[in-house]
Design an enzyme around this catalytic site. Structure first.
Site, PDB file in Angstrom:
ATOM      1  N   LYS A  64       0.845  -1.198   0.000  1.00 30.38           N
ATOM      2  CA  LYS A  64       0.000   0.000   0.000  1.00 30.38           C
ATOM      3  C   LYS A  64       0.879   1.247   0.000  1.00 30.38           C
ATOM      4  O   LYS A  64       1.932   1.270   0.659  1.00 30.38           O
ATOM      5  CB  LYS A  64      -0.880  -0.059   1.258  1.00 30.38           C
TER       6      LYS A  64
ATOM      7  N   SER B 157      -9.689   0.989   3.220  1.00 21.79           N
ATOM      8  CA  SER B 157      -8.949   1.857   2.344  1.00 21.79           C
ATOM      9  C   SER B 157      -7.870   1.144   1.527  1.00 21.79           C
ATOM     10  O   SER B 157      -7.339   1.721   0.581  1.00 21.79           O
ATOM     11  CB  SER B 157      -8.281   2.952   3.176  1.00 21.79           C
TER      12      SER B 157
ATOM     13  N   SER C 123      -9.653  -1.538   7.195  1.00 24.80           N
ATOM     14  CA  SER C 123      -9.130  -1.308   5.843  1.00 24.80           C
ATOM     15  C   SER C 123      -8.404  -2.460   5.186  1.00 24.80           C
ATOM     16  O   SER C 123      -8.074  -2.381   4.009  1.00 24.80           O
ATOM     17  CB  SER C 123      -8.212  -0.100   5.844  1.00 24.80           C
TER      18      SER C 123
END
Ligand code: GLN
Length: 471
Positions: free
Chosen positions: A73, A148, A172
């Site tokens: 990420k 997310s 997330s």
């Protein structure tokens, strides 16, 4: 989708790490429409892959992850590469050091092929708040991939990599895993170092793995966990082989089923899928036990007070002075702060900073922030009490199908409320894993297993049993 074992078999059969990296990079290119990656590290990945091949040729292979492409990420720093947190304010930020979790992955030989798209500063559940545009759910383009860490989930689901890292502050990792039909694990708070992770809410944030299988998430967790002198909240517990108990089965295990979780608000088809699985696990020798988490209905409200309070403090460092975006319009010091921040941060991030500053302000601190911390304690006590009579807790990951695109704009409150099943684990520091479990509306359903602190190995053994029965 594919697994680390399949890639290892290719390597054993004569494929090179360079060829695996090339395949991964080509797949990233051909699935560009999904927008799962913010940066692709072509050159760096190929160089690291060549080093892996050299090790292999010399008989010095580092282990299961050596030569395996992995995505991370874009809120984790890699020295010398751009790290944006999907924000305009960090659009051109080049990290001066590497996050511990990534350093450990690379020390195990993994090849980082790219940095994945996400909600801006990890704030969101839909992946629509990214400055670089939304991530597409490959299973249904009218619905979000969850957030997310949606980019990391889609990176796995679309077959660009076998596994990936995300971060989880309130769901997330688990939510995008559920929305895309992959496995996602949030470790116990303190299991994995947060050093080099761009902070959202420090008392809740935790890095964790995605994989096509439970085994691959277990392998990745084993590689990234452990004490880190750079992060005082890391646990002193020795690292473990989290794959050791994967075949243990559920015989004799007591599964807690919170009565608050399976009532109103849960989609009927999702509920049926999860209850169907619980029935199968019972047939395998597990015992189902109804439990109660009496304060759980306050989880979302206390989470959004604590998370935004911490975010407002953490994000004050982006002031247009030291690094990141600086407004060209500013003439005075105050303007420099105000303009850089209002031009650099997106709408959702600004909403969170405002909310967080409000709950921390002198007049409201006791009424909101202190109160939320008390509720956090009560929720933790609920879990502690529940775990006196069960080994793991079963829960949906999401209240229904993945959200329709556009909801973050039209009804942000509804999006916050969809975090109902995931945020309580972050408030209590508990580990949780979302595993695919049946279908609803033609899309995969996520079953969330909640474990006792630091009992990830047991948690993963139940997750593996679920995976085996998910036929
Ligand atoms: N949806 C939650 C939020 O927006 C959780 C996000 C996360 O885990 N990073 O705060």
């Amino acid at each position: 989708m594919f697994t680390i074992d399949e890639l290892q078999a290719k390597l054993a059969g004569g494929a090179t790490a360079v060829s695996l990296a090339e395949e991964s990079l080509a797949k990233i290119e051909s699935t560009k429409n999904l927008n799962a990656y913010i940066s692709v590290l072509n050159e760096r990945a190929l160089q690291k892959a060549a080093e892996s091949d050299k090790r292999r040729a010399e008989g010095k292979t580092l282990g299961t992850l050596d030569g395996i492409p992995v995505a991370v990420k874009d809120n984790m720093c890699i020295e010398g590469t751009r790290t944006t947190a999907a924000s305009k304010i960090l659009e051109n930020f080049v990290a001066p050091y590497t996050a511990t979790a990534i350093e450990k992955l690379e020390a195990a030989g993994a090849i980082i092929v790219g940095k994945t798209n996400m909600d801006e500063f990890a704030m969101g559940s839909s992946n629509e708040t990214s400055y670089f545009g939304k991530v597409v759910n490959p299973l249904d383009e009218s619905r979000v991939p969850g957030g997310s860490s949606g980019g990391s989930a889609v990176a796995v689901a679309s077959g660009t990599v076998a596994c990936a890292l995300g971060s989880d502050t309130g769901g997330s990792i688990r939510q995008p895993a559920a929305c895309t039909g992959v496995v996602g694990l949030k470790p116990t708070y303190g299991r994995v170092s947060r050093y080099g992770l761009l902070a959202y809410a420090s008392s809740l944030d935790q890095i964790g793995p995605f994989g096509a299988t439970v085994k691959d998430t277990a392998t990745l967790l084993g590689a990234i966990c452990g004490i880190d002198p750079h992060d005082n909240t890391t646990s002193t517990r020795p690292t473990e082989d989290f794959t050791a108990k994967l075949n243990a089965g559920v015989k004799g295990k007591v599964i807690g089923v919170p009565k608050e979780y399976f009532g109103e608000g849960l989609d009927a088809e999702c509920k049926a899928a999860i209850e169907g699985m619980l029935g199968k696990l019972e047939a395998e020798g597990a015992t189902l036990k109804e439990i109660s988490l009496p304060h759980i209905s306050y989880a979302v409200s206390s989470y959004y007070i604590i998370a935004t309070a911490e975010a407002s403090s953490n994000l004050s460092r982006y002031d247009g002075v030291r690094y990141g975006y600086r407004s060209k319009e500013a003439r005075k010091l105050f303007d420099l702060y105000a303009k850089s921040r209002s031009e650099g941060f997106g709408k959702e991030v600004q909403r969170r900073i405002l909310l967080g500053s409000y709950v921390l302000s002198a007049g409201f601190y006791d009424a909101y922030y202190v109160q939320a911390q008390k509720v956090r304690r009560l929720i933790t006590d609920d879990f502690n009490k529940a775990f006196e009579s069960c080994d793991v807790i079963a829960s949906p990951t999401m209240p229904g199908l993945p959200l329709k695109c556009g909801m973050n704009e039209s009804d942000p409150m509804a999006v916050y409320l969809s975090d109902i099943y995931t945020v309580s684990l972050n408030l209590s520091g508990l580990p949780g894993v979302s595993v695919p479990c049946g279908m609803a509306g033609g899309l995969p359903v996520g079953l969330q297993w909640i474990g006792k602190p630091f009992q990830e190995a047991d948690l993963l053994s139940v997750a593996a049993a679920t995976e085996a029965l998910n036929k």
